[in-house]
Design an enzyme around this catalytic site. Structure first.
Site, mmCIF file in Angstrom:
data_model
loop_
_atom_site.group_PDB
_atom_site.id
_atom_site.type_symbol
_atom_site.label_atom_id
_atom_site.label_comp_id
_atom_site.label_asym_id
_atom_site.label_seq_id
_atom_site.Cartn_x
_atom_site.Cartn_y
_atom_site.Cartn_z
ATOM 1 N N GLU A 162 22.760 48.618 35.516
ATOM 2 C CA GLU A 162 23.841 47.671 35.204
ATOM 3 C C GLU A 162 23.642 46.380 35.984
ATOM 4 O O GLU A 162 22.649 46.203 36.696
ATOM 5 C CB GLU A 162 25.194 48.304 35.547
ATOM 6 C CG GLU A 162 25.331 48.732 36.993
ATOM 7 C CD GLU A 162 26.586 49.551 37.259
ATOM 8 O OE1 GLU A 162 27.247 49.977 36.294
ATOM 9 O OE2 GLU A 162 26.903 49.766 38.446
ATOM 10 N N ASP B 136 31.271 42.950 43.202
ATOM 11 C CA ASP B 136 30.479 42.487 42.059
ATOM 12 C C ASP B 136 30.299 40.973 42.062
ATOM 13 O O ASP B 136 30.644 40.287 41.086
ATOM 14 C CB ASP B 136 31.133 42.922 40.747
ATOM 15 C CG ASP B 136 31.396 44.412 40.689
ATOM 16 O OD1 ASP B 136 30.551 45.173 41.196
ATOM 17 O OD2 ASP B 136 32.436 44.823 40.144
#
Length: 560
Positions: free
Chosen positions: A211, A38
């Site tokens: 997301e 991420d």
């Protein structure tokens, strides 16, 4: 691969002859290897800064820097003090903890937004998500503030800040997709975390779990970049844009996804969750997460890769999933990401910032350079072993660093004389509490053994039987002293070898293999393997110190 090139050909058809790739900068993917998912990056002056998720590890949210996008150094951790986030000690489940973070810079201050996730709570429980902001004006070192928590709660995650030209500050986030999938936006007061004026910007192209949102403003357009498809082999990056207003409407790009390796046989899989930034020469780059060999043996988990981007005036960016290149040279000197590391413990030196614990540690269980062992880190074993009381909670005595190479060797010297049955200390390949391989000295019925346990989804008989890995146990002869060398080697992409030798043996002498671990059994999930030292009383607190010295990690650089 055919799908990926088809997408590129469509996009390339839109390029004029004057457009060029920023491809003259040599680099090797992953640029930040090991358990570093991420990614989010920003540039300040000529320096790049990146952060990653950290889940249950502490210190948490590692901060990396580079001037050339090739050589990266960890310069700190956003979470470095227990009092910043004491709730981390109570989070349970290996998919809980600190999820994706976004780093941004505005008017002399770095801002870090992130989410503490209680992933075992019900999907519709709004207290599952605790979003927060950290700040610092000095990013070098562990100088980040205590968090400012969002108020009221935002029922989601992956929050990202954007400062608009009208002076307002906005935050985008991913609403809990089990409840209402989509990208939401709020105005936010950074002084107190209050959010207001909620709106849904986009629900994506139909992929699972929209997301990882980021907003960028270029040429009068607001571009919204997100991830879809889940963080597995269907992962992808998609985009939409709005003309003149951050509030939308956002029109999706006709050639989405802009980046993916889904439905290909490429070695790098699960590519997604991107962030975009430029360099001082005007080139545009993206970082994304990816896994090597992402369908079977991928113990390092999701890592950070670099992708060159062309972003022409008035157009959508074109991502170039080029084959990774090798860096031209490796610098000498400090410990850079992807380089070998030898840790010698001493009373005048703090622990390296690359070392992490499982959740918040008990400081009294870690004794650095005591007078009796001035060049050691002595551990006092917790009652909980690495699996913990239930496989999802608890804190054990454990400290280690991320695996960064497909093949590597880690050695450590151990001085340990167990004083009661069940006391154990050694070295581990740790993915999560239900997936780890442990090589340790253990006392059983008054006898010392060297044991390899393979705690996996397949293991039985107290983790001493496994259809893929090969646990083992050998009695230590009485003439073998209490000073030993322990070693774990990843000899190829699928096999870990665990061995020991008596202290004083030569570098290549006297090693005794005890067992083997199959890398597929420490692959999967959100995290990656950590190579570490541990001590436990296996049900009761230890009375004996386990003193470790000269912890070395040596990666094989030319094996990708």
């Amino acid at each position: 691969m055919a799908k990926l090139w088809a997408l590129l050909l469509i996009a390339l058809a839109e390029l004029s002859a004057s457009r060029a790739w920023p491809g003259d900068r040599p680099y090797k993917d992953p640029i930040i290897p090991g358990f570093n998912p991420d990614p989010s990056c920003t540039r300040v002056g000529d320096q790049f800064y990146c952060v990653n998720s950290s889940f249950n590890t502490f210190p948490g949210i590692p901060v990396y820097t580079s001037r050339d996008l090739i050589h990266w150094e960890q310069i700190g951790n956003v979470l470095s003090r227990h009092e910043q986030l004491p709730q981390l000690a109570q989070v349970y489940g290996f998919t809980s903890g600190i999820w994706a973070s976004t780093i941004r810079y505005n008017n002399g201050t770095f801002y870090l937004t992130t989410t503490l996730v209680w992933d075992k709570f019900a999907a519709d429980d709004p207290t599952r998500w605790d979003n927060m902001i950290f700040t610092t004006t000095d990013i070098y070192g562990d100088n980040w503030s205590d968090p400012i928590h969002f108020s009221p709660l935002f029922q989601g995650y992956d929050v990202s800040l954007f400062w608009d030209d009208d002076g307002k500050t906005y935050v985008q986030g991913s609403h809990a997709w089990h409840v209402s999938p989509g990208i939401w936006q709020y105005e936010i007061d950074l002084s107190n975390g209050s959010i207001s004026n909620s709106e849904v910007l986009w629900t994506g192209t139909g992929g699972l779990a929209p997301e990882g949102p980021h907003v960028y403003k270029r040429d009068g357009y607001y571009y919204l970049l997100i991830a879809e498809g889940g963080t597995g082999v269907n992962h992808m990056v998609t985009m939409a844009r709005s003309n003149a207003s951050i509030h939308g409407p956002y029109e999706p790009y006709t050639h989405n996804p802009v980046l993916t390796n889904a439905n290909t046989t490429e070695y790098l899989q699960t590519v997604g969750h991107a962030d975009v930034f430029d360099d001082t020469e005007g080139n545009v780059w993206a970082v994304a997460l990816a896994t090597r060999n992402g369908t079977w043996d991928y113990p390092m988990g999701r890592e950070t890769v670099l992708v060159p981007v062309v972003w022409e005036t008035g157009a959508y960016p074109l991502f170039n999933p080029a084959d990774p290149l090798r860096p031209l040279a490796h610098p000498d000197g400090g410990v850079l990401v992807g380089h070998d590391q030898t840790i010698t413990f001493s009373p005048n030196r703090s622990l390296p910032r690359q070392l992490v614990y499982l959740r918040l540690p008990n400081p009294s269980a870690y004794i650095l350079a005591p007078p009796s062992n001035p060049h050691s880190l002595c551990l006092i074993g917790s009652a909980a072993n690495l699996t913990g009381p239930d496989g999802i909670s608890g804190t054990s005595t454990f400290i280690g660093r991320r695996q960064e190479h497909v093949e590597f060797t880690t050695d450590v010297d151990l001085q340990f004389s167990p004083g009661q049955d069940g006391e154990e200390a050694g070295i581990t390949v740790f993915l999560q509490q239900l997936q780890h391989f442990d090589l340790g000295v253990v006392a059983l019925n008054g006898t010392r053994y060297m044991r390899v346990k393979t705690t996996t989804h397949n293991s039985t008989d107290g983790d001493m039987a496994d259809p893929l890995s090969r646990p083992g146990m050998v009695e230590l002869p009485g003439n073998v002293g209490h000073d030993l060398k322990l070693r774990v080697q990843a000899v190829n992409a699928s096999t870990y070898v665990f061995s020991y030798a008596e202290s004083g043996q030569g570098a290549g002498e006297g090693w005794n293999v005890v067992g083997y671990g199959d890398a597929s059994e420490v692959s999967g999930g959100f995290t990656g393997t950590i190579i570490g030292m541990y001590a436990t009383g296996n049900g009761r607190n230890s009375t004996s110190q386990a003193c470790f010295s000269t912890f070395s990690y040596r990666g094989v650089q030319n094996v990708y």
